[in-house]
Scaffold this motif. Structure first.
Motif, PDB file in Angstrom:
ATOM      1  N   LEU A 127       0.842  -1.195   0.000  1.00  0.00           N
ATOM      2  CA  LEU A 127       0.000   0.000   0.000  1.00  0.00           C
ATOM      3  C   LEU A 127       0.879   1.247   0.000  1.00  0.00           C
ATOM      4  N   THR A 128       0.263   2.375  -0.280  1.00  0.00           N
ATOM      5  CA  THR A 128       0.977   3.646  -0.250  1.00  0.00           C
ATOM      6  C   THR A 128       0.209   4.646   0.606  1.00  0.00           C
ATOM      7  N   LYS A 129       0.939   5.608   1.124  1.00  0.00           N
ATOM      8  CA  LYS A 129       0.305   6.777   1.733  1.00  0.00           C
ATOM      9  C   LYS A 129       0.548   7.946   0.792  1.00  0.00           C
ATOM     10  N   ARG A 130      -0.523   8.522   0.323  1.00  0.00           N
ATOM     11  CA  ARG A 130      -0.422   9.595  -0.657  1.00  0.00           C
ATOM     12  C   ARG A 130       0.220  10.843  -0.044  1.00  0.00           C
ATOM     13  N   SER A 131       0.886  11.590  -0.881  1.00  0.00           N
ATOM     14  CA  SER A 131       1.546  12.807  -0.426  1.00  0.00           C
ATOM     15  C   SER A 131       0.533  13.785   0.168  1.00  0.00           C
ATOM     16  N   SER A 132       0.932  14.441   1.232  1.00  0.00           N
ATOM     17  CA  SER A 132       0.058  15.440   1.863  1.00  0.00           C
ATOM     18  C   SER A 132      -0.055  16.701   1.017  1.00  0.00           C
ATOM     19  N   LYS A 133       0.761  16.792  -0.022  1.00  0.00           N
ATOM     20  CA  LYS A 133       0.731  17.973  -0.886  1.00  0.00           C
ATOM     21  C   LYS A 133      -0.232  17.829  -2.066  1.00  0.00           C
ATOM     22  N   LEU A 134      -0.803  16.639  -2.249  1.00  0.00           N
ATOM     23  CA  LEU A 134      -1.720  16.430  -3.365  1.00  0.00           C
ATOM     24  C   LEU A 134      -3.034  17.177  -3.125  1.00  0.00           C
ATOM     25  N   SER A 135      -3.672  17.569  -4.216  1.00  0.00           N
ATOM     26  CA  SER A 135      -4.912  18.344  -4.099  1.00  0.00           C
ATOM     27  C   SER A 135      -6.110  17.477  -3.751  1.00  0.00           C
ATOM     28  N   THR A 136      -6.050  16.171  -4.087  1.00  0.00           N
ATOM     29  CA  THR A 136      -7.154  15.268  -3.768  1.00  0.00           C
ATOM     30  C   THR A 136      -6.634  14.063  -2.988  1.00  0.00           C
ATOM     31  N   HIS A 137      -7.414  13.638  -2.009  1.00  0.00           N
ATOM     32  CA  HIS A 137      -7.086  12.462  -1.199  1.00  0.00           C
ATOM     33  C   HIS A 137      -5.683  12.552  -0.593  1.00  0.00           C
ATOM     34  N   SER A 138      -5.268  13.737  -0.236  1.00  0.00           N
ATOM     35  CA  SER A 138      -3.926  13.913   0.327  1.00  0.00           C
ATOM     36  C   SER A 138      -3.802  13.186   1.660  1.00  0.00           C
ATOM     37  N   GLY A 139      -2.668  12.514   1.838  1.00  0.00           N
ATOM     38  CA  GLY A 139      -2.385  11.820   3.080  1.00  0.00           C
ATOM     39  C   GLY A 139      -3.154  10.531   3.291  1.00  0.00           C
TER      40      GLY A 139
END
Length: 300
Positions: A127-139
């Motif tokens: 699994l991954t944890k999405r970047s907190s800098k993304l505009s959607t579904h961050s973190g």
């Protein structure tokens, strides 16, 4: 068990008609143990089992005339390649009424459920944890994957290409064995879960794309069938109530929350792999799509 494995001459995933799959043909003979060297007997047996998997057909709403008409229309749409999946759940569990092509044009995406054998012999999934800098579904926690591109020959190509871009997973290391039925995301993106097997975890050195991925980790697949470290929340969309499931997991002193669509896909994958239902209630809605579906339509 070993002798029975050696009697099998071909380990092939060519049925998925993917260039990646076709390149990943493993030939064995009675004197070779290359497959056993790279993968446990458990993974080999799992691959054989999953290649025989066929998604169940959608079930009708009920006995009323309108529902039967909707279901017949859905089957017609499926035959011409316009399948509408339910919101956040696999389409085989709870069908939705099919709408005309001009009303609903879902974009296609694929995610990779990459399984490997842990040190204690358990099946684990990356699994991954999405970047907190993304505009959607961050973190948020997610499976590797993304939207299909024009050059993708199959859902397997989409999933493995995205996994390479996101976390540096070489597609040549992954044996794609099956695809699950489609899911529909909150924003009405049609998502195809692709199951692949990573025979040798040591060959994979995660190199996350920092603009998209904050962390790469893995969890035991079977946890998504257990009631431990799980909670649920009731939601409503267009008057229909449903449950979303949230799983807590801790690894290397870091805590992760796996929920929503990702949890739903993994519950289904675990049910298929272990061939048993989860130990908790899955409340599946009977959605009908709204008369007008656009880019602003979401599942609340």
């Amino acid at each position: 068990m070993l002798s029975s494995i050696r009697r099998l001459s071909i380990f092939s995933i060519s049925s998925f008609q993917s260039p990646i799959s076709l390149r990943k043909l493993i030939i064995m003979d009675s004197s070779s143990s290359s497959l056993v060297d790279k993968s446990s007997q458990k993974l080999f047996a799992l691959a054989q089992q999953l290649r025989l998997y066929k998604p169940p057909p959608p079930s009708p709403f009920g006995d009323d005339d309108e529902a039967d008409a909707d279901f017949e229309e859905q089957k017609l749409e499926e035959r011409v390649g316009k399948v509408v999946s339910q919101l956040g759940f696999q389409e085989s569990v709870t069908p939705v009424s099919v709408v005309q092509k001009e009303r609903f044009k879902p974009k296609r995406a694929a995610v990779l459920i990459c399984l490997f054998e842990g040190v204690d012999g358990e099946l684990r999934v990356i699994l991954t944890k999405r970047s907190s800098k993304l505009s959607t579904h961050s973190g948020e926690v997610a499976l590797p994957g993304g939207k299909a591109e024009e050059g993708d020959a199959s859902d397997a190509d989409t999933a493995t290409r995205e996994a390479k871009e996101e976390i540096g997973l070489d597609p040549s290391l992954v044996n794609v064995v099956t695809c699950l039925e489609p899911f529909l995301s909150k924003h009405l993106l049609r998502v195809i879960p692709v199951i692949g097997i990573l025979s040798n975890k040591k060959e994979f050195n995660p190199t996350p794309n920092v603009s998209e991925v904050e962390a790469v980790f893995d969890v035991p697949l079977e946890m998504f069938l257990k009631d431990e470290n799980r909670k649920s929340e009731e939601r409503e969309w267009m008057g229909e109530k449903y449950l979303i499931h949230l799983f807590d997991y801790e690894m290397d002193d870091k805590k992760y929350l796996i929920w929503g669509l990702t949890a739903g896909i993994l519950i289904r994958a675990a049910s298929v792999v272990y061939q048993r239902p989860p130990a908790f209630l899955e409340q599946n809605p009977k959605f009908k799509l709204p008369k007008v579906v656009d880019k602003n339509t979401t599942m609340s």
